[in-house]
Design a protein around this motif. Structure first.
Motif, short mmCIF file in Angstrom:
data_model
loop_
_atom_site.label_atom_id
_atom_site.label_comp_id
_atom_site.label_asym_id
_atom_site.label_seq_id
_atom_site.Cartn_x
_atom_site.Cartn_y
_atom_site.Cartn_z
N TYR A 44 0.82 -1.22 0.00
CA TYR A 44 0.00 0.00 0.00
C TYR A 44 0.85 1.27 0.00
O TYR A 44 0.40 2.31 -0.46
N LYS A 45 2.11 1.17 0.44
CA LYS A 45 3.00 2.33 0.39
C LYS A 45 3.29 2.72 -1.06
O LYS A 45 3.20 3.89 -1.44
N HIS A 46 3.61 1.72 -1.87
CA HIS A 46 3.88 1.99 -3.28
C HIS A 46 2.61 2.44 -4.01
O HIS A 46 2.66 3.33 -4.86
N ALA A 47 1.49 1.84 -3.66
CA ALA A 47 0.21 2.24 -4.27
C ALA A 47 -0.08 3.70 -3.96
O ALA A 47 -0.52 4.46 -4.83
N SER A 48 0.19 4.10 -2.73
CA SER A 48 -0.05 5.48 -2.32
C SER A 48 0.83 6.44 -3.11
O SER A 48 0.36 7.47 -3.59
N LYS A 49 2.11 6.10 -3.24
CA LYS A 49 3.03 6.97 -3.99
C LYS A 49 2.59 7.13 -5.44
O LYS A 49 2.67 8.21 -6.01
N GLU A 50 2.12 6.04 -6.03
CA GLU A 50 1.74 6.07 -7.45
C GLU A 50 0.39 6.75 -7.69
O GLU A 50 0.19 7.34 -8.74
N THR A 51 -0.52 6.64 -6.74
CA THR A 51 -1.89 7.12 -6.98
C THR A 51 -2.25 8.40 -6.24
O THR A 51 -3.22 9.05 -6.58
N SER A 54 -4.01 8.09 0.20
CA SER A 54 -3.22 7.90 1.43
C SER A 54 -3.01 6.41 1.73
O SER A 54 -3.88 5.58 1.47
N MET A 55 -1.84 6.11 2.30
CA MET A 55 -1.51 4.74 2.68
C MET A 55 -2.55 4.18 3.65
O MET A 55 -3.00 3.05 3.50
N GLY A 56 -2.91 4.99 4.65
CA GLY A 56 -3.87 4.54 5.65
C GLY A 56 -5.21 4.20 5.04
O GLY A 56 -5.84 3.20 5.41
N ALA A 69 -11.20 3.67 -1.24
CA ALA A 69 -10.21 4.66 -0.81
C ALA A 69 -9.79 5.47 -2.02
O ALA A 69 -9.23 4.93 -2.98
N GLY A 70 -10.06 6.74 -1.99
CA GLY A 70 -9.69 7.63 -3.09
C GLY A 70 -10.66 7.53 -4.26
O GLY A 70 -11.58 6.70 -4.26
N LYS A 71 -10.43 8.40 -5.22
CA LYS A 71 -11.26 8.44 -6.42
C LYS A 71 -10.37 8.61 -7.64
O LYS A 71 -9.29 9.18 -7.56
N ASP A 72 -10.87 8.13 -8.78
CA ASP A 72 -10.12 8.33 -10.02
C ASP A 72 -10.47 9.71 -10.60
O ASP A 72 -11.22 10.48 -9.99
N GLU A 73 -9.95 10.01 -11.79
CA GLU A 73 -10.15 11.33 -12.41
C GLU A 73 -11.62 11.62 -12.70
O GLU A 73 -12.04 12.77 -12.76
#
Length: 86
Positions: A44-51, A54-56, A69-73
């Motif tokens: 999830y750390k790498h996913a957070s950096k790329e997207t 947040s990691m949490g 968690a999060g939204k796309d464009e």
């Protein structure tokens, strides 16, 4: 000072026990996947950096505490899972 042989006699059982215990350890796959994009990340750390999510938030989603968690464009909610769980 102890001799080399004395040291080896003392250390060898410890090393053998350590190796035996290490062999019992199960490696947990921490890779995560965004189900929307089907992109797999190392964790999830790498996913957070790329997207930018947040990691949490990704971790909570993977752990089942939240549904997304999060939204796309386009504003679609992103759904995350551990690869081991799909």
């Amino acid at each position: 000072f102890p001799t080399k042989e004395e040291i080896e006699k003392t250390v060898e059982p410890i090393v053998i026990e350590f190796v035996e215990e290490l062999e019992k350890v199960e490696v947990i796959d921490e890779r995560v996947i965004c189900l929307n994009t089907e992109v797999i990340y190392d964790d999830y750390k790498h996913a957070s950096k790329e997207t930018g999510v947040s990691m949490g938030a990704i971790k909570r989603c993977c752990d089942g505490a939240t549904k997304s968690a999060g939204k796309d464009e386009e504003g679609n909610k992103l759904v995350w899972k551990y690869v081991r769980d799909i």
